[in-house]
Write a protein that holds these residues in place. Structure first.
Motif, PDB file in Angstrom:
ATOM      1  N   LEU A   1       5.849   5.815 -10.830  1.00  0.00           N
ATOM      2  CA  LEU A   1       6.233   5.814  -9.416  1.00  0.00           C
ATOM      3  C   LEU A   1       5.307   4.914  -8.597  1.00  0.00           C
ATOM      4  CD1 LEU A   1       7.799   7.257  -6.951  1.00  0.00           C
ATOM      5  CD2 LEU A   1       5.742   8.670  -6.831  1.00  0.00           C
ATOM      6  N   VAL A   2       3.998   5.063  -8.782  1.00  0.00           N
ATOM      7  CA  VAL A   2       3.022   4.304  -8.004  1.00  0.00           C
ATOM      8  C   VAL A   2       3.123   2.816  -8.319  1.00  0.00           C
ATOM      9  CG1 VAL A   2       0.560   3.879  -7.678  1.00  0.00           C
ATOM     10  CG2 VAL A   2       1.432   6.229  -7.687  1.00  0.00           C
ATOM     11  N   GLN A   3       3.207   2.470  -9.602  1.00  0.00           N
ATOM     12  CA  GLN A   3       3.276   1.049  -9.958  1.00  0.00           C
ATOM     13  C   GLN A   3       4.547   0.401  -9.405  1.00  0.00           C
ATOM     14  OE1 GLN A   3       0.515  -0.435 -11.413  1.00  0.00           O
ATOM     15  NE2 GLN A   3      -0.214   1.638 -10.977  1.00  0.00           N
ATOM     16  N   ASP A   4       5.671   1.112  -9.463  1.00  0.00           N
ATOM     17  CA  ASP A   4       6.916   0.583  -8.900  1.00  0.00           C
ATOM     18  C   ASP A   4       6.794   0.399  -7.386  1.00  0.00           C
ATOM     19  OD1 ASP A   4       8.047   0.556 -11.401  1.00  0.00           O
ATOM     20  OD2 ASP A   4       9.258   2.360 -11.117  1.00  0.00           O
ATOM     21  N   ALA A   5       6.187   1.375  -6.723  1.00  0.00           N
ATOM     22  CA  ALA A   5       6.072   1.316  -5.265  1.00  0.00           C
ATOM     23  C   ALA A   5       5.116   0.217  -4.820  1.00  0.00           C
ATOM     24  CB  ALA A   5       5.601   2.667  -4.729  1.00  0.00           C
ATOM     25  N   PHE A   6       4.068  -0.040  -5.612  1.00  0.00           N
ATOM     26  CA  PHE A   6       3.055  -1.016  -5.232  1.00  0.00           C
ATOM     27  C   PHE A   6       3.371  -2.427  -5.729  1.00  0.00           C
ATOM     28  CE2 PHE A   6      -0.692   2.218  -4.840  1.00  0.00           C
ATOM     29  CZ  PHE A   6       0.018   2.880  -3.842  1.00  0.00           C
ATOM     30  N   ASP A   7       4.465  -2.589  -6.467  1.00  0.00           N
ATOM     31  CA  ASP A   7       4.831  -3.905  -6.989  1.00  0.00           C
ATOM     32  C   ASP A   7       4.998  -4.946  -5.881  1.00  0.00           C
ATOM     33  OD1 ASP A   7       4.736  -3.866  -9.703  1.00  0.00           O
ATOM     34  OD2 ASP A   7       6.830  -3.338 -10.014  1.00  0.00           O
ATOM     35  N   GLU A   8       5.337  -4.482  -4.686  1.00  0.00           N
ATOM     36  CA  GLU A   8       5.611  -5.405  -3.586  1.00  0.00           C
ATOM     37  C   GLU A   8       4.383  -6.202  -3.166  1.00  0.00           C
ATOM     38  OE1 GLU A   8       7.616  -3.288  -0.358  1.00  0.00           O
ATOM     39  OE2 GLU A   8       8.081  -1.731  -1.804  1.00  0.00           O
ATOM     40  N   TRP A   9       3.175  -5.648  -3.383  1.00  0.00           N
ATOM     41  CA  TRP A   9       1.995  -6.322  -2.869  1.00  0.00           C
ATOM     42  C   TRP A   9       0.824  -6.394  -3.851  1.00  0.00           C
ATOM     43  CZ3 TRP A   9      -2.023  -2.998  -3.148  1.00  0.00           C
ATOM     44  CH2 TRP A   9      -1.745  -1.629  -3.062  1.00  0.00           C
TER      45      TRP A   9
END
Length: 304
Positions: free
Chosen positions: A177-185
């Motif tokens: 979840l965290v890696q997917d959410a933080f992929d943007e930046w």
């Protein structure tokens, strides 16, 4: 390959860091924090996790500086990112400049295209030193706080959303979840082991204050908490919501759960870091958090 030569003032000597040095490094870091901010907030788990970064080789990518009595006076490490800390009692003797130059030489030697380092804006001497070595601002980071004189209220969950504390076995799903959410930046995705060393495997990880949000059986949000001894406050290491569930108030819900749960343990405040690339500052301000202090992430493009 041997690391670059470190030229130090008379009486000082250097050697690489080892895991046995974690307590001494932690004491050095907290002394620097107290000088700049009037309080300490780091824990030894963060120091240990940095030394275990994938790709970082302590024998060549770290250095400790010892004073004539053998006490730790300064330290540095470099692996795409870098950190340099000089004990307040040893500032003004050229140690910071020597270590910063060492990190840049070591990064070039390792073939890195860029190095980034975060420095508190209040540490004006350190900011000037980085600029003198060719560093330029990349992003702004803020430490935000939520002061809890009374018990924080928790809003009603959005339709279909439930919240519960972190449980044993939740780590892999939260990691994704965290890696997917933080992929943007974020620059790169972290492997589970690296991520866990900074979060759920850290000695200060607080599962009871770490709130997870679910839509049915599907994890859609997480707020991962740390309880650092001696600070009197809680800390949120990561807050993430799945993209297709944003804009529903889930982040606000998770934050309020964490605030309330820390208040119940007697903590007077809860803090977290965010930076300008995440676009989350307004969210935290709307929840009632305020900026305690700011830092700047500087970059040095080594090929420029």
């Amino acid at each position: 390959m041997l690391p670059p030569t470190l030229r130090l003032p008379l009486g000082y000597r250097s050697r690489p860091a080892t895991t046995e040095d974690v307590p001494a490094i932690h004491a050095l870091v907290t002394a620097c924090e107290r000088q700049v901010h009037g309080r300490a907030r780091s824990d030894s788990g963060a120091v240990a996790a940095d030394l275990a970064r994938p790709g970082l080789v302590p024998g060549t990518d770290t250095v400790l500086v010892l004073d004539p009595a053998g006490r730790l006076a300064a330290r540095a490490w470099v692996d795409r990112r870098s950190e340099v800390d000089v004990h307040p009692d040893h500032r003004g003797r050229g140690l910071g400049a020597a270590l910063l130059g060492w990190t840049l030489e070591r990064a070039r030697q390792a073939g890195s295209a860029r190095v980034v380092q975060t420095v508190a804006d209040a540490d004006t001497d350190a900011v000037a030193l980085l600029r003198a070595h060719g560093y330029e601002p990349l992003v702004t980071a803020w430490l935000l706080e939520f002061v809890m004189s009374a018990g924080p209220t928790v809003p009603r969950p959005p339709a279909g959303i439930t919240v519960r504390p972190f449980r044993a076995g939740d780590g892999p799903a939260v990691h994704v979840l965290v890696q997917d959410a933080f992929d943007e930046w974020q620059e790169r995705r972290q492997a589970y082991e690296e991520w866990a060393a900074h979060t759920v495997d850290r000695p200060t990880f607080a599962p009871r204050q770490s709130a997870l949000a679910f839509a049915g059986n599907q994890l859609v949000g997480a707020a991962l908490a740390l309880d650092v001894p001696g600070t009197g406050e809680g800390y949120l290491e990561q807050v993430a919501v799945r993209r297709d569930h944003r804009g529903r108030g889930i982040a606000r819900l998770l934050l309020r759960h964490a605030f309330r749960d820390f208040h119940r343990t007697g903590r007077g405040a809860c803090t977290l870091w965010t930076h300008s690339d995440t676009g989350a500052l307004d969210l935290y301000l709307r929840v009632g958090m305020t900026v305690r202090h700011s830092s700047t992430v500087f970059r040095n493009d080594l090929g420029a």
